[in-house]
Motif scaffolding. Structure first.
Motif: not given
Length: 640
Positions: A494-502
């Motif tokens: 999920g941390a990878f997804v958060v970074k992608l959205f950010e």
């Protein structure tokens, strides 16, 4: 004035009945007589036109012209409001100010500004930062507050009164706000996990004896000088964050996220529950909640500042934070970072300022509000730098390293690894951990309240007949959508997804949207007309400085940021994972998915508008006569 079912008819036939007439009129409106000028209120920019775009009606009968009344004729301005769905307003002015401050002051002030500042020459960064704030950030902030307060509409329906063909901007803003809700609240879920873990005599990220620790875990403190720190060392705080909270070691990357972490899913469910019961009734409830969520972080920041200043080595961090490197001013990076930081810090373009200002009284001084709240935001960012860097200096002293080696992480890692480890080595660590992570949650909640309120106000104003009496159910549905959309950020990867959205979902898209917003207001609606609107509200017109900023400097400011994004695409990396090329394509698709609303609606509006192409185009850029007047709109009537 016609006698309608939902309005009272103020009549004035004799001087002796004047007082009684005033009392009757004020029950459903506001009466302004010839004492108007003394109160500093303006009846309108010209005859035949009044606020919010409603036409004035003039009485035709001789009996209404003042004949038969002793003395000269008198002019009355009566504002009458529909009784069916009166627009909600803030209970107190301070509720509005705290809500705006709480929205503008978010997690980025705590982790992003200090990192950007020391990365770009310390004290030298403050010069471009202030210049970008004065000529770019604050004028945009002021413009959005004035637009929302005058037109009293959300970010969708307001475009009917400005430039109808740009209505797609409102839909794009709502989609961007949803993307933010998908990942931003997950960071608060992480903070809640830390907060719950803090209720222990020994903080779990302070030791290397836990089930999730590895052989590389190295606990270093002033009390144990026999342990040496090297490049292969991993702090217990880092392993707690990556291996216990995120469990990112169980996911190889975005191509295989893994299952949802049930602990984080419960934490996020609690966060969204708090959000729902804070905003479900509107600004009447959220305006009270921000008394806690907007003020408590300042108390905690001051406590942490005092504690950090007394730590060994704190001075090293402060010197590193503020020592100016004037050669950085000759690089383009410092100017790009300054422009981006002030833009995302003040937050124009997310529909929030329009929504909050739309609940203000018509004659509220939004000019002063813009200056006060934007100043508080910038000063908070500066204060947060001291809070962070006193602790980084302490960490550098403890590890016997340079501050630059300790302060290599930006974003959430700065809070959940570096600062968490520093707290674990302080006396009374449990107390400071509890108040620190409580502050992180409060900072995030304010911004979530604001972001979702921007969407709620926009949709309710656009569909008042359907949703006006169903706000609670609509908010519940919106919260459910946000929670389901956030599930991908709760997985092991999920941390990878958060970074992608950010990196991709918000940045370039929202800046482009705001650029179009400024162009639509300054060039299509017209700066002179916008200034007349401000004059009608405040009693004075914006000076030439604001006009120049809105017409020329702000568009150039935004184009500069957009060009920097395109010219220097970021290399996205998280921990040891370098994002592959296909994720970059995915990121840009996410960003375009919101912005595509703007050209799509332009095409739709031109195709559905009757008439020749020239007539369609002219009608598309001309404000509609009725505006977005739903049943909640104010109605202003001039009677002579």
């Amino acid at each position: 004035v016609d006698n309608r079912a939902n309005m009272k008819q103020p009549m004035m036939t004799e001087r002796e009945g004047e007082d009684r007439s005033r009392e009757e009129t004020q029950e459903n409106g506001r009466l302004v007589a010839d004492g108007l000028a003394e109160k500093g209120q303006k009846p309108g920019p010209q005859s035949g036109q009044v606020s919010n775009g409603y036409p004035a009606t003039s009485p035709q009968s001789p009996g209404e012209t003042g004949a038969g009344i002793g003395g000269p004729p008198r002019t009355l301005v009566v504002q009458q409001t529909s009784l069916e769905h009166p627009r909600e307003t803030w209970s107190k002015k301070i509720d509005f100010l705290l809500s705006v401050v709480g929205y503008a002051v978010d997690l980025g002030n705590v982790w992003r500004f200090p990192y950007i500042c020391y990365q770009n020459g310390g004290g030298a960064f403050l010069l471009p930062y202030l210049l970008m704030a004065v000529f770019g950030g604050v004028p945009l902030f002021y413009m959005e507050l004035a637009l929302g307060q005058f037109h009293r509409s959300g970010c969708i329906s307001i475009w009917r009164q400005i430039c109808p063909i740009f209505k797609g901007i409102g839909f794009a803003i709502c989609i961007i706000a949803l993307y933010i809700a998908f990942y931003y609240n997950t960071i608060m879920a992480w903070a809640l996990y830390y907060l719950l873990s803090s209720f222990n005599a020994t903080l779990p990220w302070s030791t290397c004896t836990n089930a999730w620790n590895t052989a590389s875990c190295t606990r270093y403190s002033f009390t144990d000088r026999n342990v040496s720190w090297n490049n292969a060392s991993i702090s217990p705080a880092e392993e707690f964050y990556t291996r216990q909270v995120l469990q990112v070691h169980l996911s190889p990357g975005l191509h295989q996220l893994g299952p949802v972490s049930w602990q984080l899913a419960l934490c996020l469910l609690f966060i969204f529950t708090v959000v729902y019961f804070s905003i479900w009734k509107g600004v009447k409830t959220s305006g009270k909640v921000v008394w806690v969520t907007a003020t408590l972080p300042y108390v905690v920041l001051l406590v942490l500042l005092v504690r950090g200043a007394t730590l060994p080595g704190a001075w090293r961090g402060v010197v590193y934070y503020l020592k100016p490197d004037w050669t950085k001013l000759l690089t383009t990076t410092i100017w790009i970072d300054a422009a981006a930081q002030i833009f995302f810090s003040l937050g124009p373009g997310f529909g929030v300022l329009l929504a909050f200002a739309s609940y203000n009284p018509f004659h509220n001084n939004c000019y002063k509000d813009a200056l006060v709240t934007s100043s508080i935001n910038c000063l908070t960012s500066f204060l947060s730098g001291f809070v962070i860097f006193t602790v980084l200096g302490y960490m550098a002293e403890m590890r016997n390293l340079g501050v630059e080696h300790v302060a290599k992480d930006a974003g959430p890692s700065l809070l959940f690894i570096i600062y968490a480890e520093a707290i674990a080595n302080m006396p009374a660590a449990t107390f400071f951990a509890i108040i620190f992570f409580l502050m992180i949650i409060m900072l995030g909640l304010d911004s979530t309240f604001a972001g979702l309120e921007g969407v709620i106000t926009a949709v309710l104003d656009e569909f008042p007949q359907v949703l006006a009496k169903r706000r609670e159910w609509f908010v519940l549905g919106l919260i459910c959508v946000c929670y389901l959309g956030a599930l991908s950020t709760l997985t092991y990867g999920g941390a990878f997804v958060v970074k992608l959205f950010e990196e991709y979902a918000t940045g370039p898209a929202v800046i482009t949207v705001v650029f179009l917003e400024v162009i639509a207001v300054s060039w299509f609606y017209g700066t002179s007309k916008f200034c007349r609107d401000v004059h009608m509200m405040l009693g004075f017109s914006p000076s030439w400085f604001w006009k120049v900023c809105w017409m020329a400097i702000c568009p150039c400011f935004l184009l500069f940021i957009i060009a920097s994004f395109l010219a220097f695409p970021p290399e996205v990396r998280l921990f040891n994972y370098l994002y592959p090329t296909w994720t970059t394509v995915l990121g840009y698709c996410i960003g375009v998915s919101s912005f595509i609303c703007v050209p799509s609606y332009m095409l739709y509006h031109l195709l559905t508008t009757p008439g020749t192409f020239k007539q369609r185009l002219l009608k598309s850029i001309t404000p509609e006569a009725g505006g977005a007047g739903g049943p909640h709109r104010d109605i202003v009537v001039n009677a002579v």
